[in-house]
Enzyme design. Structure first.
Site, PDB file in Angstrom:
ATOM      1  CG  HIS A  62      -1.721  -1.188   1.434  1.00 31.98           C
ATOM      2  ND1 HIS A  62      -1.917  -1.773   2.651  1.00 31.98           N
ATOM      3  CD2 HIS A  62      -2.402  -1.949   0.542  1.00 31.98           C
ATOM      4  CE1 HIS A  62      -2.695  -2.826   2.517  1.00 31.98           C
ATOM      5  NE2 HIS A  62      -2.997  -2.962   1.242  1.00 31.98           N
ATOM      6  CE  LYS A  72       1.857   3.586   5.148  1.00 28.89           C
ATOM      7  NZ  LYS A  72       1.444   2.321   4.520  1.00 28.89           N
ATOM      8  CE1 TYR A 132       0.977  -0.359   8.707  1.00 28.04           C
ATOM      9  CE2 TYR A 132      -0.297  -1.175  10.550  1.00 28.04           C
ATOM     10  CZ  TYR A 132       0.235  -1.361   9.302  1.00 28.04           C
ATOM     11  OH  TYR A 132       0.028  -2.527   8.643  1.00 28.04           O
ATOM     12  CG  ASP A 168      -4.051  -6.013   0.350  1.00 27.76           C
ATOM     13  OD1 ASP A 168      -4.359  -4.877  -0.061  1.00 27.76           O
ATOM     14  OD2 ASP A 168      -3.724  -6.239   1.523  1.00 27.76           O
TER      15      ASP A 168
END
Length: 181
Positions: A62, A72, A132, A168
């Site tokens: 992603h 991130k 995250y 996905d």
């Protein structure tokens, strides 16, 4: 904290420095001063938590498109995962290369992922959880993905995939028309 550059420009594996005594241990996993030393000057605006029940679960790959590209930082707090990043920055010397590392509750490592990277992971144990940190808010319609098993990348996932979302497993393959983000 100890910042170790990966093979992909601008990304780091971060080891925490534990201070232990009879009560247990203490460690810092964010310090604005220490992160500014690697060029990080953005605010963390969103924190997410991912729980994954079965070994072999795959999430990814992603990213968010401009103008919503994000940095991130990922940390595994239960179980273990094989965490993978792909450099999609067309101006980068490491464009279209991938890097993978094990993150676990035991090794307490974190992965710092610059803007312009795709990210995903595969669980190496049942009941794995990740935290995250994001420098950009999730923006519906700006998300993108690339196929986890794209032959152009040849990511070496350690296990057979046991669970993956329909989304996905149907992300597009990279082809000659992909120009980067």
């Amino acid at each position: 904290m100890i910042f170790t550059p990966t093979t992909l420009e601008g990304s780091y594996v971060i080891d925490i420095e534990q201070y232990s005594d009879s009560r247990g241990w203490f460690a810092r996993f964010f310090c604005k001063k220490e992160f500014s030393a690697i060029g990080h000057d953005k605010e963390w605006v969103q924190l997410n938590h991912s729980a994954n029940f079965r070994q072999g679960t795959l999430r990814g790959m992603h990213f968010q498109c401009p103008p919503f590209r994000e940095i991130k930082m990922v940390r595994c707090i239960a179980g273990s995962v094989f965490d993978v990043i792909v450099d999609l920055r067309k101006e980068s010397k490491t464009f279209m290369n991938w890097y993978g590392t094990e993150l676990s509750a035991t090794n307490r490592k974190m992965l710092y992922i610059p803007e312009g990277f795709a990210h995903g992971f595969q669980t190496l144990s049942d009941n794995s959880e990740l935290i995250y940190h994001h420098t950009e808010f999730y923006t519906a319609g700006s998300e993108g993905g690339i196929r986890y098993n794209d032959p152009r990348l040849n990511i070496q996932w350690p296990l057979s995939v046991s669970i993956i979302s329909d989304r996905d497993k149907t992300h597009p393959y990279l082809d000659q028309h992909f120009k980067g983000i």
